[in-house]
Scaffold this motif. Structure first.
Motif, PDB file in Angstrom:
ATOM      1  N   ILE A  98      38.289  40.631  40.177  1.00  0.00           N
ATOM      2  CA  ILE A  98      38.247  40.241  38.704  1.00  0.00           C
ATOM      3  C   ILE A  98      38.955  38.881  38.585  1.00  0.00           C
ATOM      4  O   ILE A  98      40.119  38.932  38.922  1.00  0.00           O
ATOM      5  N   ASP A  99      38.720  37.977  37.854  1.00  0.00           N
ATOM      6  CA  ASP A  99      39.416  36.810  37.515  1.00  0.00           C
ATOM      7  C   ASP A  99      40.538  37.131  36.304  1.00  0.00           C
ATOM      8  O   ASP A  99      40.413  38.174  35.741  1.00  0.00           O
ATOM      9  N   PRO A 100      41.303  36.219  36.161  1.00  0.00           N
ATOM     10  CA  PRO A 100      42.095  36.527  34.919  1.00  0.00           C
ATOM     11  C   PRO A 100      41.820  36.842  33.653  1.00  0.00           C
ATOM     12  O   PRO A 100      42.632  37.671  32.986  1.00  0.00           O
ATOM     13  N   GLU A 101      40.506  36.444  33.238  1.00  0.00           N
ATOM     14  CA  GLU A 101      40.092  36.972  32.237  1.00  0.00           C
ATOM     15  C   GLU A 101      39.052  38.228  32.181  1.00  0.00           C
ATOM     16  O   GLU A 101      38.539  38.565  31.050  1.00  0.00           O
ATOM     17  N   GLY A 102      39.117  38.885  33.119  1.00  0.00           N
ATOM     18  CA  GLY A 102      38.298  40.025  33.250  1.00  0.00           C
ATOM     19  C   GLY A 102      36.864  39.745  33.830  1.00  0.00           C
ATOM     20  O   GLY A 102      36.141  40.878  34.020  1.00  0.00           O
ATOM     21  N   ASN A 103      36.352  38.629  34.290  1.00  0.00           N
ATOM     22  CA  ASN A 103      34.869  38.496  34.640  1.00  0.00           C
ATOM     23  C   ASN A 103      34.884  38.857  36.060  1.00  0.00           C
ATOM     24  O   ASN A 103      35.850  38.759  36.824  1.00  0.00           O
TER      25      ASN A 103
ATOM     26  N   PRO B  56      47.103  43.136  31.582  1.00  0.00           N
ATOM     27  CA  PRO B  56      45.781  42.400  31.959  1.00  0.00           C
ATOM     28  C   PRO B  56      44.619  42.461  31.222  1.00  0.00           C
ATOM     29  O   PRO B  56      44.385  43.268  30.543  1.00  0.00           O
ATOM     30  N   ALA B  57      43.652  41.480  31.469  1.00  0.00           N
ATOM     31  CA  ALA B  57      42.584  41.314  30.708  1.00  0.00           C
ATOM     32  C   ALA B  57      41.541  42.627  30.817  1.00  0.00           C
ATOM     33  O   ALA B  57      41.586  42.965  32.294  1.00  0.00           O
ATOM     34  N   PRO B  58      40.980  43.145  29.830  1.00  0.00           N
ATOM     35  CA  PRO B  58      39.985  44.272  30.443  1.00  0.00           C
ATOM     36  C   PRO B  58      38.914  43.969  31.165  1.00  0.00           C
ATOM     37  O   PRO B  58      38.444  42.628  31.199  1.00  0.00           O
TER      38      PRO B  58
END
Length: 127
Positions: A113-118, A63-65
């Motif tokens: 947390i969204d899929p890009e880590g936001n 997963p994205a950090p």
């Protein structure tokens, strides 16, 4: 839709604009109101959120950090936090543990947390 009358809430830099717009549409019911080559404007309950695709925001791990070092966290009002967190997890987002949710000013708050880590803060008004 007259976009001049819609308040702009945030601009979020993303690595995959199409994926992120689909995620927010499916999670929160936001609708695309305008888009171009590297951006997508979405209407939320409170106003306009624009996703701008940039190479600097590309995610290289899965997963994205967690992007918690940013100075801003988007807050999204939802009708039911439990339903929203289940939906977010099913669509590729991550949820902070339930014991990390909190109540403040009469509202329940829970970070996701969204899929890009936001990192987003979900807020449910009332019980």
């Amino acid at each position: 839709m007259d976009l001049e009358s819609v308040p702009t809430l945030a601009v979020i830099y993303v690595g995959d604009r199409a994926r992120m717009c689909r995620f927010y549409e499916r999670c929160f019911g936001w609708s695309v109101v305008d888009e171009g080559h590297r951006y997508c404007g979405m209407r939320s309950r409170a106003g306009l959120v624009t996703f701008v695709e940039t190479a600097d925001a590309r995610v290289t791990t899965n997963p994205a950090p967690r992007r918690s070092a940013t100075a801003i966290k988007l807050v999204v009002e939802v009708d039911n936090i439990d339903d929203a967190t289940r939906n977010i997890a099913a669509l590729g987002g991550r949820i902070d543990p339930a014991d990390r949710a909190w109540t403040f000013r009469g509202m329940t708050h829970h970070d996701v947390i969204d899929p890009e880590g936001n990192v987003l803060q979900l807020v449910q008004i009332g019980p």
